[in-house]
Design a protein around this motif. Structure first.
Motif, short mmCIF file in Angstrom:
data_model
loop_
_atom_site.label_atom_id
_atom_site.label_comp_id
_atom_site.label_asym_id
_atom_site.label_seq_id
_atom_site.Cartn_x
_atom_site.Cartn_y
_atom_site.Cartn_z
N ARG A 101 0.83 -1.21 0.00
CA ARG A 101 0.00 0.00 0.00
C ARG A 101 0.87 1.26 0.00
N ALA A 102 1.87 1.31 0.85
CA ALA A 102 2.73 2.50 0.95
C ALA A 102 3.46 2.78 -0.36
N VAL A 103 3.98 1.73 -0.98
CA VAL A 103 4.72 1.90 -2.23
C VAL A 103 3.80 2.42 -3.34
N TRP A 104 2.65 1.81 -3.50
CA TRP A 104 1.72 2.23 -4.56
C TRP A 104 1.21 3.64 -4.31
N GLU A 105 0.82 3.95 -3.07
CA GLU A 105 0.26 5.27 -2.78
C GLU A 105 1.30 6.38 -2.84
N SER A 106 2.53 6.07 -2.49
CA SER A 106 3.56 7.11 -2.56
C SER A 106 4.01 7.36 -4.00
N THR A 107 3.79 6.40 -4.87
CA THR A 107 4.20 6.54 -6.27
C THR A 107 3.08 7.11 -7.13
N PHE A 108 1.86 6.71 -6.87
CA PHE A 108 0.73 7.10 -7.72
C PHE A 108 -0.29 7.91 -6.92
N THR A 109 -0.27 9.23 -7.10
CA THR A 109 -1.18 10.09 -6.34
C THR A 109 -2.64 9.80 -6.65
N GLU A 110 -2.93 9.17 -7.80
CA GLU A 110 -4.31 8.82 -8.14
C GLU A 110 -4.92 7.87 -7.12
N LEU A 111 -4.09 7.19 -6.34
CA LEU A 111 -4.57 6.20 -5.39
C LEU A 111 -4.77 6.75 -3.98
N THR A 112 -4.28 7.95 -3.72
CA THR A 112 -4.43 8.47 -2.37
C THR A 112 -5.85 8.97 -2.15
#
Length: 115
Positions: free
Chosen positions: A97-108
């Motif tokens: 979760r941390a990796v995806w959310e820190s890389t792709f702002t569309e997911l925050t």
């Protein structure tokens, strides 16, 4: 003297290396039945009907946890990932979760439309 990275930092680096450069490269299927190869689905189900919400969620959890870069691009669909993320993020590991959310702002959560 350099500090030794934590286990969490090492796991996050492993997942970060697998990420696509941008979400639009996720061009996987959005509907129908998909069979995952044994290197992804090595235990339990290998076929997933993406039109069934529970099976779709299981499929995404497996691909996010086990998939390498090419698997992510091949098996995940950008629009499905974004629409499922509010629930999916609670079912995957903190590191993923941390990796995806820190890389792709569309997911925050701040940038998501009402799902």
């Amino acid at each position: 003297m350099a500090s030794t990275p934590s286990v969490s930092e090492l796991r996050r680096a492993k997942f970060a290396r697998r990420l696509p450069t941008e979400l639009p490269t996720l061009a996987g299927p959005a509907h129908g039945t998909v069979s995952l190869p044994v290197h992804l689905a090595w235990s339990g189900l290998t076929q997933f009907d993406l039109d069934q919400p529970r099976l779709r969620m299981s499929y995404y959890r497996i691909v996010l946890a086990e998939g390498m870069h090419d698997d992510l691009v091949h098996y995940l669909n950008r629009d499905l990932l974004i629409s499922m993320w509010p629930v999916l993020r609670t079912l995957i590991s903190r590191d993923i979760r941390a990796v995806w959310e820190s890389t792709f702002t569309e997911l925050t959560s701040d940038s998501q439309a009402v799902a």
